[in-house]
Design a protein around this motif. Structure first.
Motif, PDB file in Angstrom:
ATOM      1  N   LYS A 146       0.837  -1.207   0.000  1.00 12.70           N
ATOM      2  CA  LYS A 146       0.000   0.000   0.000  1.00 12.70           C
ATOM      3  C   LYS A 146       0.870   1.255   0.000  1.00 12.70           C
ATOM      4  O   LYS A 146       0.614   2.202  -0.751  1.00 12.70           O
ATOM      5  CB  LYS A 146      -0.931  -0.012   1.206  1.00 12.70           C
ATOM      6  CG  LYS A 146      -1.895   1.130   1.227  1.00 12.70           C
ATOM      7  CD  LYS A 146      -2.864   1.029   2.390  1.00 12.70           C
ATOM      8  CE  LYS A 146      -3.792   2.220   2.367  1.00 12.70           C
ATOM      9  NZ  LYS A 146      -4.794   2.181   3.409  1.00 12.70           N
ATOM     10  N   ARG A 147       1.911   1.251   0.820  1.00  8.34           N
ATOM     11  CA  ARG A 147       2.809   2.410   0.899  1.00  8.34           C
ATOM     12  C   ARG A 147       3.502   2.653  -0.439  1.00  8.34           C
ATOM     13  O   ARG A 147       3.542   3.777  -0.936  1.00  8.34           O
ATOM     14  CB  ARG A 147       3.842   2.199   2.004  1.00  8.34           C
ATOM     15  CG  ARG A 147       4.721   3.407   2.263  1.00  8.34           C
ATOM     16  CD  ARG A 147       5.815   3.118   3.277  1.00  8.34           C
ATOM     17  NE  ARG A 147       6.850   2.225   2.780  1.00  8.34           N
ATOM     18  CZ  ARG A 147       7.779   2.560   1.873  1.00  8.34           C
ATOM     19  NH1 ARG A 147       7.796   3.778   1.371  1.00  8.34           N
ATOM     20  NH2 ARG A 147       8.688   1.691   1.484  1.00  8.34           N
ATOM     21  N   GLU A 166       2.583   1.649  -3.439  1.00  8.41           N
ATOM     22  CA  GLU A 166       1.635   2.000  -4.495  1.00  8.41           C
ATOM     23  C   GLU A 166       1.259   3.478  -4.465  1.00  8.41           C
ATOM     24  O   GLU A 166       0.840   4.033  -5.473  1.00  8.41           O
ATOM     25  CB  GLU A 166       0.371   1.132  -4.393  1.00  8.41           C
ATOM     26  CG  GLU A 166       0.592  -0.293  -4.831  1.00  8.41           C
ATOM     27  CD  GLU A 166      -0.621  -1.179  -4.645  1.00  8.41           C
ATOM     28  OE1 GLU A 166      -0.689  -2.208  -5.327  1.00  8.41           O
ATOM     29  OE2 GLU A 166      -1.501  -0.860  -3.811  1.00  8.41           O
ATOM     30  N   GLU A 167       1.435   4.113  -3.321  1.00 10.09           N
ATOM     31  CA  GLU A 167       1.131   5.537  -3.200  1.00 10.09           C
ATOM     32  C   GLU A 167       2.265   6.426  -3.714  1.00 10.09           C
ATOM     33  O   GLU A 167       2.053   7.588  -4.019  1.00 10.09           O
ATOM     34  CB  GLU A 167       0.802   5.878  -1.744  1.00 10.09           C
ATOM     35  CG  GLU A 167      -0.505   5.262  -1.286  1.00 10.09           C
ATOM     36  CD  GLU A 167      -0.760   5.426   0.202  1.00 10.09           C
ATOM     37  OE1 GLU A 167       0.118   5.957   0.920  1.00 10.09           O
ATOM     38  OE2 GLU A 167      -1.839   5.001   0.648  1.00 10.09           O
ATOM     39  N   ASP A 168       3.474   5.859  -3.838  1.00  5.71           N
ATOM     40  CA  ASP A 168       4.626   6.615  -4.343  1.00  5.71           C
ATOM     41  C   ASP A 168       4.572   6.710  -5.864  1.00  5.71           C
ATOM     42  O   ASP A 168       3.859   5.967  -6.524  1.00  5.71           O
ATOM     43  CB  ASP A 168       5.939   5.920  -3.950  1.00  5.71           C
ATOM     44  CG  ASP A 168       6.251   6.063  -2.469  1.00  5.71           C
ATOM     45  OD1 ASP A 168       5.678   6.950  -1.820  1.00  5.71           O
ATOM     46  OD2 ASP A 168       7.073   5.275  -1.971  1.00  5.71           O
ATOM     47  N   ASP A 169       5.370   7.635  -6.402  1.00  5.37           N
ATOM     48  CA  ASP A 169       5.539   7.695  -7.851  1.00  5.37           C
ATOM     49  C   ASP A 169       6.236   6.419  -8.296  1.00  5.37           C
ATOM     50  O   ASP A 169       7.208   5.987  -7.672  1.00  5.37           O
ATOM     51  CB  ASP A 169       6.378   8.909  -8.255  1.00  5.37           C
ATOM     52  CG  ASP A 169       5.641  10.222  -8.021  1.00  5.37           C
ATOM     53  OD1 ASP A 169       4.395  10.215  -8.012  1.00  5.37           O
ATOM     54  OD2 ASP A 169       6.325  11.249  -7.844  1.00  5.37           O
TER      55      ASP A 169
END
Length: 96
Positions: free
Chosen positions: A12-13, A15-18
């Motif tokens: 989840k972490r 997937e939130e990044d570029d």
């Protein structure tokens, strides 16, 4: 033992990044861990450096993967019957 909750949190972490190649590599490994952990069928250690094939295969559904490979596997059966039998034997063993 790998904690699947920690794996899901890390996915989840990330997937939130570029998206970068490095993050894609990490995600591919984590997707494999999650998938194998959910089915309880882990039979090999997860490769820290997945191949291009593994990364792409893990990003699509099983039915789409089989659809994409089916005619190529048939070509292997015709042109390289011994190799085809080795592939099929590995698949049969993985089924058990």
């Amino acid at each position: 033992m790998i904690d699947l909750n920690a794996v899901n949190e890390e996915i989840k972490r990330l997937e939130e990044d570029d998206l970068t190649y490095r993050i894609a590599e990490k995600l591919a490994v984590l997707y494999i861990i999650r998938r194998e952990g959910d089915t309880g069928t882990t039979t090999r250690s997860v490769d820290a450096n997945p191949t291009e094939f593994e990364m792409i295969a893990n990003s699509i559904s099983k039915s789409k993967l089989i659809e994409a490979l089916n005619e190529h596997v048939e070509a292997v059966r015709i042109m390289y019957p011994k190799e085809y039998e080795l592939i099929m034997e590995k698949i049969r063993k993985a089924k058990n």
